[in-house]
Design an enzyme around this catalytic site. Structure first.
Site, PDB file in Angstrom:
ATOM      1  N   ASP A  21     -64.771   2.791  47.469  1.00 35.63           N
ATOM      2  CA  ASP A  21     -65.673   2.161  46.513  1.00 35.63           C
ATOM      3  C   ASP A  21     -65.031   0.920  45.885  1.00 35.63           C
ATOM      4  OD1 ASP A  21     -67.930   1.800  45.026  1.00 35.63           O
ATOM      5  OD2 ASP A  21     -67.491   3.379  43.567  1.00 35.63           O
ATOM      6  N   ASN A  23     -65.778  -2.617  46.914  1.00 41.86           N
ATOM      7  CA  ASN A  23     -65.709  -3.869  47.674  1.00 41.86           C
ATOM      8  C   ASN A  23     -66.456  -5.010  46.980  1.00 41.86           C
ATOM      9  OD1 ASN A  23     -64.215  -2.659  49.715  1.00 41.86           O
ATOM     10  ND2 ASN A  23     -65.996  -2.236  50.993  1.00 41.86           N
ATOM     11  N   GLY A  24     -67.688  -4.728  46.559  1.00 41.30           N
ATOM     12  CA  GLY A  24     -68.501  -5.764  45.915  1.00 41.30           C
ATOM     13  C   GLY A  24     -67.914  -6.247  44.610  1.00 41.30           C
ATOM     14  N   ARG A  34     -70.829 -10.784  46.892  1.00 48.73           N
ATOM     15  CA  ARG A  34     -70.510  -9.366  47.069  1.00 48.73           C
ATOM     16  C   ARG A  34     -70.031  -9.057  48.485  1.00 48.73           C
ATOM     17  NH1 ARG A  34     -71.745  -5.004  44.354  1.00 48.73           N
ATOM     18  NH2 ARG A  34     -72.293  -3.958  46.311  1.00 48.73           N
ATOM     19  N   HIS A  38     -66.403  -6.828  51.690  1.00 52.68           N
ATOM     20  CA  HIS A  38     -66.429  -5.869  52.802  1.00 52.68           C
ATOM     21  C   HIS A  38     -65.397  -6.169  53.879  1.00 52.68           C
ATOM     22  CE1 HIS A  38     -69.739  -3.744  51.027  1.00 52.68           C
ATOM     23  NE2 HIS A  38     -70.466  -4.850  50.966  1.00 52.68           N
ATOM     24  N   SER A  67     -76.381   7.364  53.195  1.00 48.58           N
ATOM     25  CA  SER A  67     -77.822   7.300  53.452  1.00 48.58           C
ATOM     26  C   SER A  67     -78.562   6.629  52.305  1.00 48.58           C
ATOM     27  CB  SER A  67     -78.368   8.715  53.688  1.00 48.58           C
ATOM     28  OG  SER A  67     -77.950   9.609  52.673  1.00 48.58           O
ATOM     29  N   LEU A 132     -54.153  10.964  65.212  1.00 52.27           N
ATOM     30  CA  LEU A 132     -55.044  11.077  64.058  1.00 52.27           C
ATOM     31  C   LEU A 132     -56.506  11.156  64.491  1.00 52.27           C
ATOM     32  CD1 LEU A 132     -55.524  10.724  60.897  1.00 52.27           C
ATOM     33  CD2 LEU A 132     -55.756   8.280  61.406  1.00 52.27           C
ATOM     34  N   ARG A 189     -61.337   8.945  45.572  1.00 55.12           N
ATOM     35  CA  ARG A 189     -62.369   7.950  45.340  1.00 55.12           C
ATOM     36  C   ARG A 189     -61.754   6.782  44.585  1.00 55.12           C
ATOM     37  NH1 ARG A 189     -68.707   8.211  43.885  1.00 55.12           N
ATOM     38  NH2 ARG A 189     -69.015   5.966  43.807  1.00 55.12           N
ATOM     39  N   ILE A 196     -68.820  12.662  43.294  1.00 55.32           N
ATOM     40  CA  ILE A 196     -68.722  12.861  44.742  1.00 55.32           C
ATOM     41  C   ILE A 196     -69.760  12.028  45.496  1.00 55.32           C
ATOM     42  CG2 ILE A 196     -68.919  14.586  46.575  1.00 55.32           C
ATOM     43  CD1 ILE A 196     -67.732  16.625  44.722  1.00 55.32           C
ATOM     44  N   SER A 197     -70.869  11.704  44.834  1.00 56.35           N
ATOM     45  CA  SER A 197     -71.894  10.832  45.411  1.00 56.35           C
ATOM     46  C   SER A 197     -72.396  11.306  46.777  1.00 56.35           C
ATOM     47  CB  SER A 197     -71.367   9.391  45.511  1.00 56.35           C
ATOM     48  OG  SER A 197     -71.177   8.849  44.228  1.00 56.35           O
ATOM     49  N   GLU A 208     -59.230  19.266  46.550  1.00 52.39           N
ATOM     50  CA  GLU A 208     -58.639  18.658  45.359  1.00 52.39           C
ATOM     51  C   GLU A 208     -59.164  17.228  45.213  1.00 52.39           C
ATOM     52  OE1 GLU A 208     -56.547  20.215  43.185  1.00 52.39           O
ATOM     53  OE2 GLU A 208     -56.918  22.028  44.368  1.00 52.39           O
TER      54      GLU A 208
END
Length: 253
Positions: A21, A23-24, A34, A38, A67, A132, A189, A196-197, A208
Site C-alpha cells: 500500500d 504507491n499513489g 499517482r 506504481h 477486486s 521461492l 501491510r 486486512i482489506s 501474525e
C-alpha cells in the site's frame, strides 16, 4: 510442520503475505501523478523477492490488485494493467533464473486476453522451479475466494459427488485459491493503514499482523528485516495458553 504442532515462532516465516500500500501517496508526496508510484512499487517488489530468496523464505504472497481496485479512475486502472503486462514480460526471465515459481491467484476473467495469456506464459515458464513460490493476488478478494469455494462445494453436492455432512473446514479450504500451501505466518501491510482489506480472510485466521507507516516504494531489505525481527519475538499459541506453549517447547528441547 502443521499448524497444530507449530507453537513457537521460527526465526523466519515460512509464508509471508504483504499488502503493498502507498504507491499513489508516494508519488503525490513528490509532486508526481499517482500512477508514477506504481513503477516505483515494482522496484520494491523486486527488492523484496530478492530478499526472500536470499533468506530462503519458501512462500511470498503479494496483494497486487484487489477486486475493489476496479473502482479507481479508469485511466489509472488501464495504466496498472499495462504495467502488469510489461512487468511480467520483463521480470519472468529474472524469476526463472533465480528458481522462483510464479502463481497468480484471483479471478482472471476480467483481464484482457493479452494479460491472461501473459500470466499463463509466465506461470508455465517458471512451473518447474524449486525455489521461492511467488503468489501474486490480482483481481483477488477474500470474500470472492470463499464464495467461489462455497459455490464449488455446492455444485459437488448437487451432482451427488459430496454430501452436505461431508463439508467441513478442510473441504472448504481445499477449494480456495491456493489449497495445499501453508497459511501465512506473517502479514505485512505498508502505508500506515491497519486493516486486512479483504485479503486472505480465511487464510489469515492465525497469521501474525505487522503494520508499518512506510509507503510501499520505500520498503526495502532493512524494513523487511525489522518486520521479521518483530515476528520472531512473538509467541504463537493457536488457542493454547502461554504455559502450554512453553511446556511443549521445553519437551521438544
Amino acid at each position: 510442520m502443521t499448524k497444530d504442532s507449530d507453537t513457537v515462532v521460527a526465526e523466519l516465516p515460512r509464508h509471508l503475505a504483504i499488502i503493498m500500500d502507498g504507491n499513489g501517496r508516494w508519488a503525490k508526496k513528490r509532486g508526481l501523478p499517482r500512477y508514477a508510484g506504481h513503477p516505483a512499487g515494482v522496484d520494491a517488489v523486486r527488492r523484496v523477492v530478492e530478499a526472500c530468496v536470499v533468506r530462503q523464505i519458501p512462500i511470498l504472497t503479494l496483494f497486487a490488485f484487489s477486486s475493489e481496485n476496479w473502482r479507481r479512475p479508469a485511466k489509472e486502472v488501464n495504466l496498472i494493467m499495462d504495467l502488469f503486462i510489461r512487468s511480467l514480460r520483463k521480470e519472468v526471465k529474472r524469476l526463472d533464473r533465480n528458481q522462483v515459481k510464479l502463481k497468480v491467484i484471483g479471478d482472471r476473467s476480467a483481464f484482457s486476453k493479452k494479460l491472461q495469456q501473459q500470466i499463463a506464459d509466465a506461470e508455465q515458464q517458471t512451473a518447474s522451479n524449486q525455489g521461492l513460490l511467488l503468489q501474486v493476488a490480482a483481481n483477488y478478494g477474500g470474500r470472492w475466494d470463499i464464495t467461489q469455494a462455497a459455490r464449488s462445494l455446492a455444485q459437488s453436492v448437487a451432482s451427488g459427488e459430496l454430501s452436505a455432512e461431508q463439508i467441513d473446514e478442510q473441504a472448504l479450504a481445499q477449494q480456495l485459491s491456493f489449497s495445499g500451501v501453508p497459511e501465512p505466518d506473517l502479514f505485512i501491510r505498508t502505508g500506515g493503514e491497519k486493516r486486512i482489506s479483504n485479503f486472505l480472510l480465511w487464510q489469515c485466521a492465525y497469521t501474525e499482523l505487522y503494520f508499518t507507516d512506510l509507503l510501499w516504494p520505500d520498503f526495502d531489505d532493512q524494513a523487511l528485516e525489522a518486520a521479521i525481527q518483530d515476528f520472531s519475538g512473538r509467541q504463537r499459541r493457536f488457542g493454547r495458553t502461554g504455559e502450554q506453549v512453553q511446556g511443549q517447547t521445553a519437551e521438544a528441547s
